[in-house]
Write a protein that holds these residues in place. Structure first.
Motif: not given
Length: 154
Positions: A20, A95, A97, A108, A127, A129, A131, A137-138, A141, A143
């Motif tokens: 992180t 995506r 979000v 991250g 993967d 995300t 934040e 909700k992030p 997201v 890959e």
């Protein structure tokens, strides 16, 4: 500088949490600089007064700015030793979000999905995300695919 890890240690991370990043502030100055670099002058990014009249309630970062911050974030993760260079290979999916409002902090969260070792290089799929501090909700997201080209002696 991120810690160095061996190829065996990297392979052992497949399917596990990779790390992180620290929080990074996305202020209006950074958003304006990104607009300058990309010629994306949409008012929701650069005009606080007009953007205040939208459902966002103020300016928001470009989605691609948030995505581009992955580079700074991943430099904080453990780095494979004996690498001549690393390159972005692409994304299987991205995506956006939630919007990142000016002044918000993002970080991250990385998971190492796969590690594929080939002669001379390693392809990793993570993967990711991103934040937003204080939000459920992030921001995004994804890959993310990266390639690490190994030094000749590796």
């Amino acid at each position: 500088m991120a810690e160095k890890i061996t190829l065996e240690e990297l392979k052992a991370l497949a399917g596990k949490h990779y790390g992180t990043s620290d929080w990074i502030k996305i202020d209006q100055k950074r958003i304006d600089a990104f607009a300058e670099c990309t010629n994306d002058w949409q008012f929701i990014h650069i005009d606080p007064e007009k953007a205040a009249q939208t459902p966002f309630g103020g300016t928001i970062a470009h989605g691609f700015l948030t995505l581009s911050m992955l580079s700074a974030m991943v430099y904080q993760m453990p780095a494979l030793e004996k690498v001549a260079m690393g390159v972005n290979y692409g994304f299987e999916k991205v995506r956006f979000v939630s919007p990142v409002r000016a002044g918000a902090r993002i970080r991250g969260v990385f998971g190492m999905k796969t590690v594929d070792v080939q002669p001379g290089f390693v392809t990793i799929v993570m993967d990711v995300t991103v934040e937003i501090e204080g939000q459920e909700k992030p921001a995004l997201v994804a890959e993310w695919i990266g390639r690490r080209y190994l030094e000749e002696s590796a």
